[in-house]
Design an enzyme around this catalytic site. Structure first.
Site, PDB file in Angstrom:
ATOM      1  N   GLU A 120       0.821  -1.212   0.000  1.00 41.70           N
ATOM      2  CA  GLU A 120       0.000   0.000   0.000  1.00 41.70           C
ATOM      3  C   GLU A 120       0.855   1.263   0.000  1.00 41.70           C
ATOM      4  OE1 GLU A 120      -3.956   2.066   1.823  1.00 41.70           O
ATOM      5  OE2 GLU A 120      -3.539  -0.031   2.263  1.00 41.70           O
ATOM      6  N   HIS A 161      -0.497 -14.192  -0.388  1.00 42.86           N
ATOM      7  CA  HIS A 161       0.817 -14.501   0.167  1.00 42.86           C
ATOM      8  C   HIS A 161       1.269 -15.831  -0.429  1.00 42.86           C
ATOM      9  CE1 HIS A 161       0.049 -11.131   2.729  1.00 42.86           C
ATOM     10  NE2 HIS A 161      -1.075 -11.686   3.134  1.00 42.86           N
ATOM     11  N   SER A 165       6.791 -17.601   2.204  1.00 39.31           N
ATOM     12  CA  SER A 165       7.237 -16.847   3.374  1.00 39.31           C
ATOM     13  C   SER A 165       8.646 -16.303   3.159  1.00 39.31           C
ATOM     14  CB  SER A 165       7.205 -17.733   4.617  1.00 39.31           C
ATOM     15  OG  SER A 165       8.113 -18.808   4.459  1.00 39.31           O
ATOM     16  N   HIS A 183      -4.305   0.671 -14.201  1.00 32.43           N
ATOM     17  CA  HIS A 183      -5.266   1.676 -14.663  1.00 32.43           C
ATOM     18  C   HIS A 183      -4.916   3.006 -14.020  1.00 32.43           C
ATOM     19  CE1 HIS A 183      -9.091   3.703 -15.411  1.00 32.43           C
ATOM     20  NE2 HIS A 183      -9.182   3.932 -14.117  1.00 32.43           N
ATOM     21  N   GLY A 231      -6.809   6.336 -14.158  1.00 31.39           N
ATOM     22  CA  GLY A 231      -7.939   7.147 -14.585  1.00 31.39           C
ATOM     23  C   GLY A 231      -7.979   8.476 -13.861  1.00 31.39           C
ATOM     24  N   SER A 232      -8.999   9.262 -14.170  1.00 32.55           N
ATOM     25  CA  SER A 232      -9.114  10.581 -13.555  1.00 32.55           C
ATOM     26  C   SER A 232      -9.607  10.512 -12.115  1.00 32.55           C
ATOM     27  CB  SER A 232     -10.041  11.474 -14.380  1.00 32.55           C
ATOM     28  OG  SER A 232     -11.330  10.899 -14.464  1.00 32.55           O
TER      29      SER A 232
END
Length: 143
Positions: free
Chosen positions: A64, A91, A94, A108, A110-111
């Site tokens: 993230e 996952h 390991s 993607h 996009g706006s």
């Protein structure tokens, strides 16, 4: 090149993580390509679970972080800001030590949304985790 600021450097990315989770767990920016962003994270006491393996939540944090920062770099930050909408992760294997490296590439742009493919690899370049992050691109109200 997909980045809004064509002169972006790794050094300039360091300030984005000051005092955040990414700094606490040791995420380091390693490469900016024309259409990808890479960072690495240690597998240590901060990122492992009780069995001594890389924690799945730490993998999601790395994924993230890379995807969100990538969206930040694509957008005109004087007009827009980017926030995560959804993340998923598979996952695959390991990791017990060393570093995992993540690479985010766009699926993607996009706006109003961005979708990123993020793959994490161990130091032997074996696939550890596959993640997809959807990011909302929101208009700043303070402009």
């Amino acid at each position: 090149m997909i980045w809004f600021d064509k002169n972006i450097t790794l050094e300039s990315l360091k300030s984005l993580g000051k005092g955040t989770m990414s700094e606490f767990i040791g995420i380091e920016w390693t490469e900016i390509g024309d259409d990808y962003l890479k960072a690495r994270m240690p597998v240590d006491h901060r990122t492992s679970q009780p069995y001594g393996l890389l924690h799945g939540g730490a993998s999601c944090t790395l994924a993230e972080t890379i995807g969100s920062v990538a969206s930040h770099l694509v957008a005109d930050n004087t007009k827009f800001f980017c926030v995560g909408l959804e993340i998923n992760a598979n996952h695959i294997r390991s990791a017990k030590n060393g570093f995992v490296t993540g690479i985010a590439t766009p699926l993607h742009l996009g706006s109003s949304t961005h979708v990123w493919d993020i793959k994490l690899f161990d130091e032997n370049e074996k696939l550890v985790c596959v993640s997809r992050l959807t990011v909302a691109v929101l208009m700043r109200r303070d402009v």
